[in-house]
Write an enzyme that holds these catalytic residues in place. Structure first.
Site, PDB file in Angstrom:
ATOM      1  N   ASN A  99       0.791  -1.151   0.082  1.00  0.00           N
ATOM      2  CA  ASN A  99      -0.006   0.057   0.012  1.00  0.00           C
ATOM      3  C   ASN A  99       0.786   1.114   0.006  1.00  0.00           C
ATOM      4  O   ASN A  99       1.440   1.392  -0.855  1.00  0.00           O
ATOM      5  CB  ASN A  99      -1.090  -0.117   1.335  1.00  0.00           C
ATOM      6  N   ASP A 100       0.730   2.156   0.914  1.00  0.00           N
ATOM      7  CA  ASP A 100       1.471   3.384   0.890  1.00  0.00           C
ATOM      8  C   ASP A 100       3.030   3.478   0.410  1.00  0.00           C
ATOM      9  O   ASP A 100       3.570   2.766   1.009  1.00  0.00           O
ATOM     10  CB  ASP A 100       1.429   4.089   2.419  1.00  0.00           C
ATOM     11  N   GLN A 157       4.697   0.340   2.198  1.00  0.00           N
ATOM     12  CA  GLN A 157       4.067  -0.403   3.189  1.00  0.00           C
ATOM     13  C   GLN A 157       4.028  -1.888   2.452  1.00  0.00           C
ATOM     14  O   GLN A 157       3.359  -2.064   1.338  1.00  0.00           O
ATOM     15  CB  GLN A 157       2.549   0.035   3.538  1.00  0.00           C
ATOM     16  N   SER A 190       3.711   3.879   7.905  1.00  0.00           N
ATOM     17  CA  SER A 190       4.321   4.781   7.146  1.00  0.00           C
ATOM     18  C   SER A 190       5.102   5.713   7.615  1.00  0.00           C
ATOM     19  O   SER A 190       5.020   5.999   8.764  1.00  0.00           O
ATOM     20  CB  SER A 190       3.001   5.387   6.295  1.00  0.00           C
ATOM     21  N   ARG A 192       0.530   9.094  13.788  1.00  0.00           N
ATOM     22  CA  ARG A 192       1.039   8.378  12.536  1.00  0.00           C
ATOM     23  C   ARG A 192       1.275   9.025  11.344  1.00  0.00           C
ATOM     24  O   ARG A 192       1.034  10.175  11.303  1.00  0.00           O
ATOM     25  CB  ARG A 192       0.401   7.103  12.257  1.00  0.00           C
ATOM     26  N   ASP A 193       2.462   8.342  10.619  1.00  0.00           N
ATOM     27  CA  ASP A 193       2.633   8.733   9.149  1.00  0.00           C
ATOM     28  C   ASP A 193       3.602   9.824   9.113  1.00  0.00           C
ATOM     29  O   ASP A 193       3.069  10.891   8.425  1.00  0.00           O
ATOM     30  CB  ASP A 193       1.319   8.829   8.205  1.00  0.00           C
ATOM     31  N   GLU A 251      -4.698  11.059   7.513  1.00  0.00           N
ATOM     32  CA  GLU A 251      -3.412   9.969   7.073  1.00  0.00           C
ATOM     33  C   GLU A 251      -2.412  10.711   6.129  1.00  0.00           C
ATOM     34  O   GLU A 251      -2.831  11.464   5.511  1.00  0.00           O
ATOM     35  CB  GLU A 251      -3.976   8.815   6.666  1.00  0.00           C
ATOM     36  N   TRP A 268      -8.805   1.654  -0.211  1.00  0.00           N
ATOM     37  CA  TRP A 268      -9.233   0.761   0.578  1.00  0.00           C
ATOM     38  C   TRP A 268     -10.321   0.003   0.809  1.00  0.00           C
ATOM     39  O   TRP A 268     -10.649  -0.946   1.513  1.00  0.00           O
ATOM     40  CB  TRP A 268      -9.080   1.559   2.014  1.00  0.00           C
TER      41      TRP A 268
END
Length: 564
Positions: free
Chosen positions: A62-63, A80, A122, A186-187, A239, A338
């Site tokens: 993913n990311d 990810q 991430s 996060r991230d 995000e 998603w």
């Protein structure tokens, strides 16, 4: 990243207590089935496998994470990655490198969880040229990765450092470097702010709808500076924020808007935020806020919500670090959503899920109707034209059509075409321009088109593709694209690559990314226009694109096959 979902899946993918110490500089524990020190091998010959877009060798991606360009001109893409399954979970950082952003070389996994139940979520990576961290006393090319460590109890920010240019990492022994006692934090995206001689981190307090700004002299000690709160679409959570300084173009309407003479260095930044779920079309999407940044505070130019993509498969894009601020900034995004990314048929059929968008140039542009629009155009495709001359072209396509069978001339299944319509009248405009990619065997097709009159809508329709059915797999997308009154011209660029379609309208003022999964191979292109006003001129050029992968995706590396 969908934190709660991935946390539960991590538990579901745990392979028991038989973890072994990795014999690498990661100083982490890895599962016995996850290889260290060698790239994972994959099959890049599948009918749905993109040939000019990056996709992982196997497993679930993913990311994009940690993207930077090193001093030798090599681009590093981390992402990810679940190497042990075809759904999200068991998060690692995969790694690939490229010299031209199209020919990718899969590298060994870069970051591993440190214990069962952890996930490396991430983040970003920077080159610590001046050794502010103290990790690199004798070098100027040390790389520091800043990422979220996810556990059931908390999300904290950690760093790992690399003395070999970003290929292997050692985790900092005093992690975490930032904790706020939250499971929704996060991230981190980190950049160097030269005016204040500080590192700057933007990070999501995800379900509070806050982007936090932190500063640090050394990448290890972080001080909160400000917040950017409840802007734009909120959805369920913020995000993957990105902050990047970005130039502007003087005139977006010219044939070559990215000519250096048309680019102005500015003090403008963009803050990009991804939301999931809550996109207008459902699921995940990214939005951009242009503004100014003084080293501690970001100030948006207005309260307008600017959605990055009018398709449904463009999320969590990241900008490469170490691109000069006066040049177009280069980005890559995750080309999925998603709502359905974990059930698309490439997993069961070909052993992988998800691909990245094509790499893109990005600048800001002002138009008569909108200021500070993010322009997104494909990174130069000409080096991968195959053959080096056009497959087809026409300079007289007004109220006519071009039909081209590319089954034998574009064996990669990837091609691009440009369409230009000029001399559009200022009033009483009529006509349409359409394209169709068709399978001559199954009759499936993906289509798009532009209505030059009325409110000038542009559409994409993937509803005639039959290889995947899901209630959330929206089949039609549209936007409005006003005719440029200065030039009375419309420009379209399309890239198709087996199971991904990307369109760019009017030099990238609008763009869409669309995945699709046909049962049969698409092999025919039809471009047509109809009912155009007298005097309108239409031209088009079609180019084949080479496959940028070897059959196993190794680019000449000796690799290791991973069994599931």
């Amino acid at each position: 990243m969908v934190k709660k979902l991935i946390t539960s899946i991590i538990a579901g993918f745990a392979l028991g207590p038989q973890w072994s110490k990795a014999q690498t500089s990661t100083s982490s524990y890895v599962q016995p089935t996850v290889p260290t020190g060698v790239p994972i091998q994959g099959d890049y010959t599948g009918a749905l496998r993109p040939q000019v877009h990056y996709s992982p060798p196997r497993g679930f991606m993913n990311d994009p994470n940690g993207m930077f360009k090193d001093a030798a001109g090599t681009y590093h893409l981390y992402y990810q990655y679940n190497p042990t399954g075809i759904v999200a979970g068991n998060q690692h950082w995969g790694h690939a490198t490229s010299r031209d952003l199209y020919h990718w070389e899969n590298q060994p996994i870069a970051l591993f969880p440190g214990a069962e139940g952890e996930g490396i979520f991430s983040g970003s990576a920077v080159i610590d040229v001046n050794n502010t961290s103290g990790f690199f006393p004798n070098q100027t090319d040390g790389v520091v990765a800043i990422y979220t460590l996810n556990t059931e109890d908390e999300e904290t920010q950690e760093v790992a450092y690399s003395t070999d240019g970003g290929y292997t990492f050692k985790k900092y022994d005093q992690n975490p470097v930032l904790s706020v006692n939250s499971t929704q934090f996060r991230d981190p995206k980190v950049i160097w702010h030269s005016e204040t001689q500080r590192w700057v981190m933007v990070i999501a307090y995800s379900q509070e709808f806050v982007i936090g700004f932190y500063t640090s002299p050394n990448l290890l000690d972080w001080t909160h500076a400000s917040n950017f709160t409840r802007y734009g679409l909120l959805g369920l959570q913020y995000e993957c924020p990105n902050l990047v300084r970005i130039p502007m173009v003087f005139n977006i309407s010219i044939e070559d808007p990215l000519n250096p003479s048309n680019i102005a260095s500015t003090d403008m930044y963009i803050l990009q935020i991804s939301i999931n779920p809550g996109a207008p079309l459902g699921g995940s999407i990214s939005e951009t806020f242009p503004g100014t940044f003084n080293g501690t505070h970001f100030t948006a130019v207005d309260y307008t919500t600017r959605i990055n993509d009018f398709g449904k498969d463009n999320y969590a894009g990241q900008f490469f670090d170490n691109i000069p601020a006066s040049s177009p900034q280069v980005s890559i995004a995750w080309a999925s959503n998603w709502q359905y990314s974990q059930v698309v048929p490439t997993g069961e059929l070909e052993g992988f899920r998800s691909a990245m968008s094509v790499p893109r140039y990005n600048v800001l542009a002002n138009t008569s109707r909108a200021t500070y629009t993010l322009v997104s155009l494909p990174y130069d495709l000409s080096p991968i034209y195959s053959p080096s001359s056009p497959l087809a072209n026409s300079s007289s396509l007004a109220n006519s059509s071009l039909l081209y069978d590319y089954s034998s001339t574009a064996p990669s299944g990837a091609l691009t075409f440009n369409l230009t319509i000029t001399s559009i009248p200022a009033d009483n405009v009529t006509g349409t321009a359409n394209f169709t990619f068709l399978s001559s065997v199954t009759g499936e097709s993906i289509r798009g088109g532009f209505y030059l009159g009325g409110d000038t809508p542009f559409f994409i329709n993937r509803g005639y593709i039959r290889g995947f059915d899901d209630p959330f797999f929206t089949d039609k997308f549209s936007t409005n694209n006003l005719i440029n009154t200065d030039t009375q011209t419309f420009r379209l660029q399309v890239v198709i690559d087996r199971s991904i379609l990307e369109v760019f309208l009017d030099n990238g003022l609008r763009s869409a990314t669309t995945s699709f999964f046909p049962q049969g191979t698409l092999d025919t292109l039809i471009i047509s226009t109809a009912s155009l006003n007298p005097g309108v001129k239409v031209s088009t050029t079609v180019w084949g694109l080479e496959s940028t992968w070897s059959s196993d995706g190794t680019s000449g590396n000796k690799t290791m096959t991973m069994d599931h």
